[in-house]
Motif scaffolding. Structure first.
Motif, PDB file in Angstrom:
ATOM      1  N   GLN A 165      -6.105   8.075   6.275  1.00 31.67           N
ATOM      2  CA  GLN A 165      -4.773   8.628   6.020  1.00 31.67           C
ATOM      3  C   GLN A 165      -3.692   7.797   6.705  1.00 31.67           C
ATOM      4  O   GLN A 165      -2.624   7.554   6.130  1.00 31.67           O
ATOM      5  CB  GLN A 165      -4.713  10.077   6.504  1.00 31.67           C
ATOM      6  CG  GLN A 165      -5.627  11.023   5.737  1.00 31.67           C
ATOM      7  CD  GLN A 165      -5.451  12.468   6.155  1.00 31.67           C
ATOM      8  OE1 GLN A 165      -4.335  12.974   6.211  1.00 31.67           O
ATOM      9  NE2 GLN A 165      -6.545  13.142   6.454  1.00 31.67           N
ATOM     10  N   ALA A 166      -3.973   7.334   7.925  1.00 28.18           N
ATOM     11  CA  ALA A 166      -2.999   6.498   8.631  1.00 28.18           C
ATOM     12  C   ALA A 166      -2.806   5.167   7.908  1.00 28.18           C
ATOM     13  O   ALA A 166      -1.690   4.638   7.845  1.00 28.18           O
ATOM     14  CB  ALA A 166      -3.457   6.266  10.068  1.00 28.18           C
ATOM     15  N   MET A 171       0.519   1.473   4.625  1.00 27.00           N
ATOM     16  CA  MET A 171       0.658   0.598   3.457  1.00 27.00           C
ATOM     17  C   MET A 171       1.811   1.010   2.555  1.00 27.00           C
ATOM     18  O   MET A 171       2.528   0.165   2.016  1.00 27.00           O
ATOM     19  CB  MET A 171      -0.645   0.596   2.658  1.00 27.00           C
ATOM     20  CG  MET A 171      -1.795  -0.061   3.378  1.00 27.00           C
ATOM     21  SD  MET A 171      -3.353   0.178   2.520  1.00 27.00           S
ATOM     22  CE  MET A 171      -4.501  -0.394   3.771  1.00 27.00           C
ATOM     23  N   MET A 172       2.003   2.312   2.403  1.00 31.50           N
ATOM     24  CA  MET A 172       3.024   2.777   1.470  1.00 31.50           C
ATOM     25  C   MET A 172       4.404   2.875   2.112  1.00 31.50           C
ATOM     26  O   MET A 172       5.410   2.590   1.460  1.00 31.50           O
ATOM     27  CB  MET A 172       2.605   4.132   0.891  1.00 31.50           C
ATOM     28  CG  MET A 172       1.302   4.082   0.108  1.00 31.50           C
ATOM     29  SD  MET A 172       0.916   5.629  -0.728  1.00 31.50           S
ATOM     30  CE  MET A 172       2.290   5.748  -1.844  1.00 31.50           C
ATOM     31  N   LEU A 177       3.939  -0.655  -0.443  1.00 31.87           N
ATOM     32  CA  LEU A 177       3.105  -0.825  -1.627  1.00 31.87           C
ATOM     33  C   LEU A 177       3.249   0.396  -2.529  1.00 31.87           C
ATOM     34  O   LEU A 177       3.282   1.528  -2.045  1.00 31.87           O
ATOM     35  CB  LEU A 177       1.633  -0.988  -1.229  1.00 31.87           C
ATOM     36  CG  LEU A 177       1.236  -2.273  -0.502  1.00 31.87           C
ATOM     37  CD1 LEU A 177      -0.259  -2.255  -0.199  1.00 31.87           C
ATOM     38  CD2 LEU A 177       1.580  -3.495  -1.330  1.00 31.87           C
ATOM     39  N   PRO A 178       3.322   0.201  -3.836  1.00 27.17           N
ATOM     40  CA  PRO A 178       3.384   1.350  -4.746  1.00 27.17           C
ATOM     41  C   PRO A 178       2.037   2.066  -4.802  1.00 27.17           C
ATOM     42  O   PRO A 178       1.018   1.562  -4.326  1.00 27.17           O
ATOM     43  CB  PRO A 178       3.749   0.713  -6.096  1.00 27.17           C
ATOM     44  CG  PRO A 178       3.282  -0.702  -5.983  1.00 27.17           C
ATOM     45  CD  PRO A 178       3.438  -1.081  -4.547  1.00 27.17           C
ATOM     46  N   THR A 182      -1.759   0.487  -3.939  1.00 23.70           N
ATOM     47  CA  THR A 182      -2.467   1.047  -2.786  1.00 23.70           C
ATOM     48  C   THR A 182      -3.846   1.537  -3.197  1.00 23.70           C
ATOM     49  O   THR A 182      -4.845   1.293  -2.506  1.00 23.70           O
ATOM     50  CB  THR A 182      -1.661   2.201  -2.172  1.00 23.70           C
ATOM     51  OG1 THR A 182      -0.372   1.721  -1.768  1.00 23.70           O
ATOM     52  CG2 THR A 182      -2.373   2.777  -0.963  1.00 23.70           C
ATOM     53  N   ALA A 183      -3.924   2.224  -4.340  1.00 25.09           N
ATOM     54  CA  ALA A 183      -5.212   2.704  -4.838  1.00 25.09           C
ATOM     55  C   ALA A 183      -6.140   1.532  -5.154  1.00 25.09           C
ATOM     56  O   ALA A 183      -7.341   1.570  -4.853  1.00 25.09           O
ATOM     57  CB  ALA A 183      -4.998   3.567  -6.080  1.00 25.09           C
ATOM     58  N   GLU A 184      -5.597   0.471  -5.756  1.00 23.29           N
ATOM     59  CA  GLU A 184      -6.407  -0.708  -6.076  1.00 23.29           C
ATOM     60  C   GLU A 184      -6.920  -1.383  -4.810  1.00 23.29           C
ATOM     61  O   GLU A 184      -8.057  -1.861  -4.768  1.00 23.29           O
ATOM     62  CB  GLU A 184      -5.581  -1.695  -6.899  1.00 23.29           C
ATOM     63  CG  GLU A 184      -5.263  -1.214  -8.306  1.00 23.29           C
ATOM     64  CD  GLU A 184      -4.346  -2.165  -9.040  1.00 23.29           C
ATOM     65  OE1 GLU A 184      -3.801  -3.097  -8.380  1.00 23.29           O
ATOM     66  OE2 GLU A 184      -4.156  -1.994 -10.261  1.00 23.29           O
TER      67      GLU A 184
END
Length: 202
Positions: A165-166, A171-172, A177-178, A182-184
């Motif tokens: 979670q951190a 990252m976001m 990052l969108p 971020t998921a990728e």
């Protein structure tokens, strides 16, 4: 044009002089602006101007002030040179296998010297799964059943831990990052399939 007159006075004078004067007052500045814009767009490729004029029109003033300092690291600047460490995590011995004479080395030969080289790297990220089991026991005295408490924050049957979670927040919110990227990234680095909806809820 008399600069001492106000714009309103010019308009009133043109109105009193008739329709042509009003048209001249409105159209003339627009035509001059159009001509100036056209003149600035001319160069050697679309007009008879010499090519030497192209460089002059594109030349920009360098606002950077000249100093006596040379480019690169300045005196007193602390460098970040990578140096060997005295106690590496792993050591791999590279021993010779055989000699041209046909002898095969087995480690019993006379040792002469060694050369050390170190490679700094990051281990492959591995996601660990911690399972918490709340066990139930019956009190032998009164027969009441008691269950162990889960740690604070462990509220679902399966959930992401504090470190993940951190990382998402960093990252976001810090790296900007969108959701999709971020998921990728989590999929590529950790083989974790986090949906964009889950990212929004973290």
């Amino acid at each position: 044009m008399d600069n001492s007159k106000s714009l309103e006075q010019f308009a009133r004078d043109a109105y009193s002089d008739g329709e042509e004067a009003v048209v001249e007052l409105v159209v003339s500045p627009a035509l001059k602006l159009k001509e100036e814009k056209h003149r600035r767009s001319q160069n050697s490729t679309n007009s008879s101007f010499p090519s030497s004029g192209d460089l002059a029109s594109k030349k920009k003033n360098n606002s950077r002030k000249e100093t006596d300092r040379k480019s690169g690291g300045q005196p007193g600047h602390k460098g970040c040179t990578l140096n060997q460490v005295p106690n590496p995590d792993t050591t791999v011995k590279c021993s010779p296998e055989s000699c041209e004479c046909g002898h095969t080395f087995d480690g019993s030969e006379e040792f002469i010297d060694s050369i050390r080289r170190q490679v700094f790297d990051i281990p492959k990220p591995v996601v660990t799964v911690a399972e918490y089991v709340s066990e139930k026991y019956r009190c032998p005295v009164c027969g009441e059943i008691h269950a162990g408490d889960f740690p604070a924050g462990v509220t679902a049957s399966a959930q992401y831990g504090n470190n993940i979670q951190a990382s998402v927040v960093s990252m976001m919110n810090y790296q900007l990052l969108p959701y999709k990227r971020t998921a990728e990234m989590f999929e590529n680095l950790f083989s974790i399939g986090i949906s964009e909806g889950t990212l929004r809820n973290i």
